[in-house]
Design an enzyme around this catalytic site. Structure first.
Site, PDB file in Angstrom:
ATOM      1  N   HIS A  55       0.461  -1.007   0.222  1.00 19.60           N
ATOM      2  CA  HIS A  55      -0.421  -0.034  -0.171  1.00 19.60           C
ATOM      3  C   HIS A  55       0.959   1.616   0.092  1.00 19.60           C
ATOM      4  O   HIS A  55       1.956   1.217   0.796  1.00 19.60           O
ATOM      5  CB  HIS A  55      -0.508  -0.273   1.195  1.00 19.60           C
ATOM      6  CG  HIS A  55      -1.588  -0.841   1.246  1.00 19.60           C
ATOM      7  ND1 HIS A  55      -2.964  -1.029   2.289  1.00 19.60           N
ATOM      8  CD2 HIS A  55      -1.819  -1.956   0.479  1.00 19.60           C
ATOM      9  CE1 HIS A  55      -3.847  -2.174   2.058  1.00 19.60           C
ATOM     10  NE2 HIS A  55      -4.054  -2.794   0.539  1.00 19.60           N
ATOM     11  N   GLU A  57       0.881   3.774   1.851  1.00 14.11           N
ATOM     12  CA  GLU A  57       1.429   4.497   3.085  1.00 14.11           C
ATOM     13  C   GLU A  57       3.207   3.188   3.351  1.00 14.11           C
ATOM     14  O   GLU A  57       3.351   3.414   4.086  1.00 14.11           O
ATOM     15  CB  GLU A  57       0.728   4.153   4.246  1.00 14.11           C
ATOM     16  CG  GLU A  57      -0.417   5.183   4.357  1.00 14.11           C
ATOM     17  CD  GLU A  57      -2.341   4.360   3.318  1.00 14.11           C
ATOM     18  OE1 GLU A  57      -1.149   3.084   2.325  1.00 14.11           O
ATOM     19  OE2 GLU A  57      -3.184   3.381   4.073  1.00 14.11           O
ATOM     20  N   CYS A  88      -1.942  -0.793   7.346  1.00 14.86           N
ATOM     21  CA  CYS A  88      -1.198   0.928   7.233  1.00 14.86           C
ATOM     22  C   CYS A  88      -1.277   1.438   8.552  1.00 14.86           C
ATOM     23  O   CYS A  88      -0.647   1.587   9.432  1.00 14.86           O
ATOM     24  CB  CYS A  88      -1.407   1.692   6.326  1.00 14.86           C
ATOM     25  SG  CYS A  88      -1.385   1.048   5.132  1.00 14.86           S
TER      26      CYS A  88
HETATM   27 ZN   LIG Z   1      -3.626   0.193   3.772  1.00 16.69          ZN
END
Ligand SMILES: [Zn+2]
Length: 158
Positions: A55, A57, A88
């Site tokens: 992801h 992040e 995250c």
């Molecule tokens: Zn995430």
């Protein structure tokens, strides 16, 4: 010297989200900022990297930690275009990020204010300040444009 504001950094995260869209990944981008400077950046790319944890992040946190040679990102701010998911949010706490700023809310998978208030849990040994809604319209528009384009392409191919 004037401090660059949250909107300025969110625009940088949006540029990264555009890069994700260009790779047919859901467009989410993130930057880590410390002392008025970007120390890490990333965008969503689990498909192209064949990595479920890739992801925006996580990519930005890894990039920043590598860059400064420290797994702790004390006094840094993470800017991300979309409200973080559970994975995250966990990584943000582990990284000791001081402040999280996000754009659009994510009603389905977001855990900062949407599904739960994960950063406010009493058991956490590190408190992250957070703020959502920065450049929220642009941040959600880039995602809705992405999905409507994808739907249109699917129709064209069927
Ligand atoms: Zn995430």
């Amino acid at each position: 010297m004037t401090e660059k504001d949250d909107c300025y950094w969110m625009q940088q995260a949006l540029l990264l989200a555009q890069q994700a869209a260009g790779m047919d990944e859901i467009p989410v981008g993130a930057v880590v900022v410390k002392d008025n400077e970007i120390i890490g950046s990333g965008f969503n790319q689990p498909i192209s990297l064949c990595d479920p944890t890739a992801h925006a992040e996580i990519q930005a946190l890894r990039n920043a930690a590598n860059h400064i040679g420290n797994y702790r990102l004390n006094s840094a701010t993470l800017y991300v275009t979309l409200e973080p998911c559970g994975m995250c949010a966990g990584a943000i706490v582990h990284s000791r990020i001081a402040r999280l700023v996000y754009g659009a809310t994510e009603p389905k998978a977001g855990v900062i204010v949407s599904q739960t208030q994960q950063l406010d849990k009493a058991y956490l040994n590190h408190k992250v300040l957070y703020q959502g809604g920065v450049c929220a319209e642009e941040c959600s528009e880039i995602i809705s444009v992405f999905f409507s384009r994808r739907r249109a392409e699917k129709k064209a191919h069927s």
